[in-house]
Every structure is written in structure tokens, then in C-alpha cells.
Design an enzyme around this catalytic site. Structure first.
Site, PDB file in Angstrom:
ATOM      1  N   THR A 105      68.939   3.676  14.000  1.00 28.02           N
ATOM      2  CA  THR A 105      69.380   4.928  14.618  1.00 28.02           C
ATOM      3  C   THR A 105      70.283   4.568  15.799  1.00 28.02           C
ATOM      4  OG1 THR A 105      67.275   5.021  15.835  1.00 28.02           O
ATOM      5  CG2 THR A 105      67.455   6.346  13.833  1.00 28.02           C
ATOM      6  N   THR A 107      59.151   3.924  18.767  1.00 27.49           N
ATOM      7  CA  THR A 107      60.077   4.412  17.751  1.00 27.49           C
ATOM      8  C   THR A 107      60.636   3.195  17.041  1.00 27.49           C
ATOM      9  OG1 THR A 107      60.648   6.290  19.070  1.00 27.49           O
ATOM     10  CG2 THR A 107      62.091   5.824  17.262  1.00 27.49           C
ATOM     11  N   LYS A 151      63.732  -1.840  12.802  1.00 30.17           N
ATOM     12  CA  LYS A 151      64.637  -1.039  13.610  1.00 30.17           C
ATOM     13  C   LYS A 151      63.906  -0.623  14.878  1.00 30.17           C
ATOM     14  CE  LYS A 151      65.032   2.961  14.141  1.00 30.17           C
ATOM     15  NZ  LYS A 151      64.619   3.977  15.185  1.00 30.17           N
TER      16      LYS A 151
END
Length: 409
Positions: free
Chosen positions: A164, A199, A188
């Protein structure tokens, strides 16, 4: 989303990755949020493969996390595939979000001749927006047709597709000593990174054979030493997922090579965790905070985490300001035993404080010179016991604000 440059702490190049026997990968551009880039990954493993997972401890979990927990329980830790999308977290989307994850697993299972609970699903991106599942459905035939044995270019394409705000694709691998087997993984993560996961997504594969209990125990233990010891901004997310898939195709079993497998898994997981910190949003410095002399290891970790999360400490590091009083303040608010009059602090090799006082002969210039590098070591001894722990973090710059102020725009 604000445009970002590649982190100055990024590796010089994507690593050479091995082909893990039995693992096939494919990527596609489904247009879920991003345009002009791949945003879906399908990873297939052979029938009978073992799967394990560790997930966020957030009480506001995303639908894919709930699906994965259900699927792993229903399958007894057996699986055939993992499908991942970026751009939309499918989080805070109510019962419809769970139905989307269930639908996606069912579609992949039908295409591969598997059962829905043999397919794990992961999503990352914006929270509280419905995931346009029809775009994944449209991309699925091409994904299945495009599955190929995992080569280094496919590992790289897959690592890039799940990102992202990441500024570089993250991957790592290690051989299992004494065997022909390997451990390889991609991850990620860049912001909303804190202990209890963050996250972040990570998908690790091995061609070792093992049962579900062994896989789960190895994965959980490795997560505690790696992903649960990093922090960028102290925020834990809704979607954190680390999955391990063991294909068993190498002919080697974890029962006979337990130590070698754990060592390889730990090496890969730690490498990926450190890469996430090195890609911390706006980061310019990689920081290790080591606490010794604590009441126990858990107390040491709590103190190290408090220092690593302190905005005052992190902004001082960004400015190469040897203001070690901010470290003292962070130790004091950690809620763990610390002897003020035995407290010692080092910045690099330069001891700043000794016995609760500035150390005679302390050189702020030498401390500042260490802080001007891009790899920083902070050490703190709190003088009450034998506990010790290290937490890895990064500095806090205006770049973090720029990225997050414009994340949805």
C-alpha cells in the site's frame, strides 16, 4: 494518496529468491483501488499442505481475519491457496464483508478443485469501504491460468502487488541447514506498525513437511521474536496476518530437522520485520532499542517499546539530537520497575548516563555523530534485574505526516 519516494533505508536490490517446491504464484491488476499496477496475488500449494496463521490482537478485526480463523479451524490446518488484495482492507464492513471473504474463498476453491475452508484470504488498504468483489471475480480466471512455479521475478511481483504505502517490495529466504529445503516469504508494511502485529501482511512458505500443531507453534514463536518486536508509530491495525504454508515436497520433515527449520524461519521472519521498519513511513533511520537490567524479559520489552514509541524520542532521533533526557522520561512512564539512581543509557558506544547521573566525560559530540548515521543503537539498563529485550523502530519525520494526511486522497 501522497506520492512517496523509495525509503533511504531500502535494500540495494530485491534479493535472489529460491523456488520453493510446490508453490505457484500469480498476480493481476484488478483495479480495486490502484490503477496501472497489480493488486491481487494468488498463491497455490499442493493438496495436503499444512497452513498456520497468526493474526492481529485488535478487537476490531477485518473480515478476512475472521474468515482465516474459521477456515484454519475447519480444515484442521490444511489448505490449498491464499488470495490477497491490496487497496481495500474489507474492514468495518459488517456481515457483508465476511460474505465477501467467504465468496472469494469459494470462488478460488472452485477454480482449484478445493474446499472453501482450504483457501485463506487477506486484504489490506482503506478501512470502512466495501470491497468490490466483482473485480476480484473478474481477475480470478487470469490468476488461475497464470499460476507458475515461484521464481524470483514472481516473488518480486507478488511482494509489490500486496503493498500500500510501501516504497519497496519485501522478501527474504533462508536454506534449512542439513536439507535441500528452504523457507521463503514476502511481506508488506510501512505504517500502522506496532507490537500485536500491525498493518502488515506476511506470507511464508517452506517445502518442509510438518503437522499443523508444529507449524502453528513455530510460527507463533517466531512472530513473538520478530513482528511483535517492531513499531513504527504505535498503531495496531485490523488486518494483520502472518501465514505459513508447508508443502512437504522436499522430502524433509520438521520432526527430524526441528532446530534447523526454526532457525531458518526465524531468520526469514526477522529479515522481513526489519524491512518493514526500514520502510517506515517517512523513516530515515533504523533504530534498535535494547533494555537490560529489567525485572524480567516482559518488563524489558515493555520499557523498550515505550521508548521506541515515544514521539519525543523519535523526533529527536530524526534531528540527530542527543537529548537523552527524553529517553529517561520514556523509561519513567513505561509502568515497569526501574531504579532511577541506577539508570544507565548509551547512544551507540557513548555512555550518557551512569547511576542515575550524567556520566563524567560524556561527549555529546560523539553521541551526535552516532545519531547522524542511518543505523542507531540505544541501550538502557534500568538496574533492577536480569530481564532484557530489543525492539526495533524508526525515527519520526514530517514525511510520516505527509503520507498519512493524504492517505485516502
Amino acid at each position: 494518496m501522497a506520492e512517496t519516494k523509495v525509503s533511504p533505508l531500502a535494500p540495494a536490490a530485491f534479493p535472489a529468491m529460491p523456488a520453493v517446491a510446490g508453490v505457484r504464484l500469480a498476480t493481476a491488476a484488478a483495479g480495486i483501488r490502484y490503477q496501472g499496477r497489480d493488486d491481487v496475488v494468488l498463491a497455490e500449494v499442493p493438496p495436503g499442505s499444512t497452513l498456520a496463521g497468526v493474526f492481529t490482537r485488535s478487537l476490531c478485526t477485518a473480515a478476512p481475519v475472521d474468515w482465516c480463523r474459521h477456515a484454519l479451524a475447519a480444515s484442521g490446518g490444511r489448505g490449498r491457496a491464499v488470495i490477497v488484495n491490496s487497496g481495500n482492507a474489507n474492514a468495518f464492513t459488517g456481515s457483508a464483508g465476511y460474505r465477501v471473504s467467504e465468496h472469494t474463498a469459494g470462488s478460488v476453491a472452485a477454480a482449484l478443485g478445493a474446499q472453501p475452508h482450504e483457501v485463506l484470504v487477506a486484504s489490506t488498504g482503506v478501512i470502512a469501504e466495501d470491497l468490490p468483489v466483482e473485480r476480484i471475480d473478474a481477475a480470478l480466471p487470469g490468476l488461475v491460468a497464470g499460476l507458475e512455479p515461484a521464481t524470483s521475478p514472481l516473488w518480486e511481483a507478488s511482494a509489490a502487488a500486496i503493498g500500500t504505502t510501501d516504497t519497496f517490495p519485501k522478501a527474504a529466504s533462508a536454506p534449512v541447514a542439513g536439507t535441500t529445503a528452504h523457507v521463503a516469504g514476502i511481506a508488506k508494511g510501512s505504517g500502522m506498525i506496532a507490537p500485536d502485529m500491525a498493518t502488515m501482511l506476511a506470507f511464508v512458505f517452506t517445502d518442509m513437511a510438518m503437522d499443523a500443531q508444529t507449524a502453528q507453534e513455530c510460527l507463533a514463536g517466531s512472530v513473538e521474536k520478530s513482528f511483535n518486536r517492531i513499531t513504527v508509530d504505535s498503531d495496531t491495525s485490523t488486518s494483520d496476518t502472518v501465514l505459513l504454508a508447508a508443502t512437504g515436497t522436499s522430502g524433509h520433515g520438521a520432526d527430524r530437522h526441528a532446530t534447523a527449520f526454526r532457525d531458518a524461519l526465524d531468520a526469514v521472519m526477522m529479515n522481513l520485520a526489519h524491512q518493514i521498519v526500514r520502510d517506515g513511513e517517512g523513516a530515515t533511520k533504523f533504530v534498535a532499542v535494547t533494555v537490560t537490567g529489567a525485572a524480567d524479559d516482559a518488563a524489558a520489552e515493555a520499557i523498550a517499546r515505550t521508548v521506541a514509541d515515544s514521539p519525543l524520542v523519535k523526533t529527536a532521533l530524526a534531528a540527530s539530537d542527543a537529548n537523552w533526557g527524553r529517553i529517561v522520561a520514556a523509561v519513567g512512564k513505561a509502568g515497569q520497575r526501574a531504579d532511577r539512581d541506577r539508570l544507565s543509557i548509551w547512544i551507540g558506544d557513548e555512555q550518557c548516563a551512569d547511576g542515575g547521573l550524567p556520566r563524567p566525560g560524556y561527549s555529546e559530540q560523539r553521541a551526535t555523530e552516532h545519531l547522524q548515521g542511518d543505523s542507531i543503537d540505544l541501550r538502557i539498563d534500568v538496574g533492577v534485574g536480569d530481564g532484557e529485550a530489543t525492539v526495533w523502530t524508526c525515527d519520526l519525520t514530517h514525511g510520516y505526516i505527509d503520507i498519512n494526511a493524504g492517505y485516502r486522497t
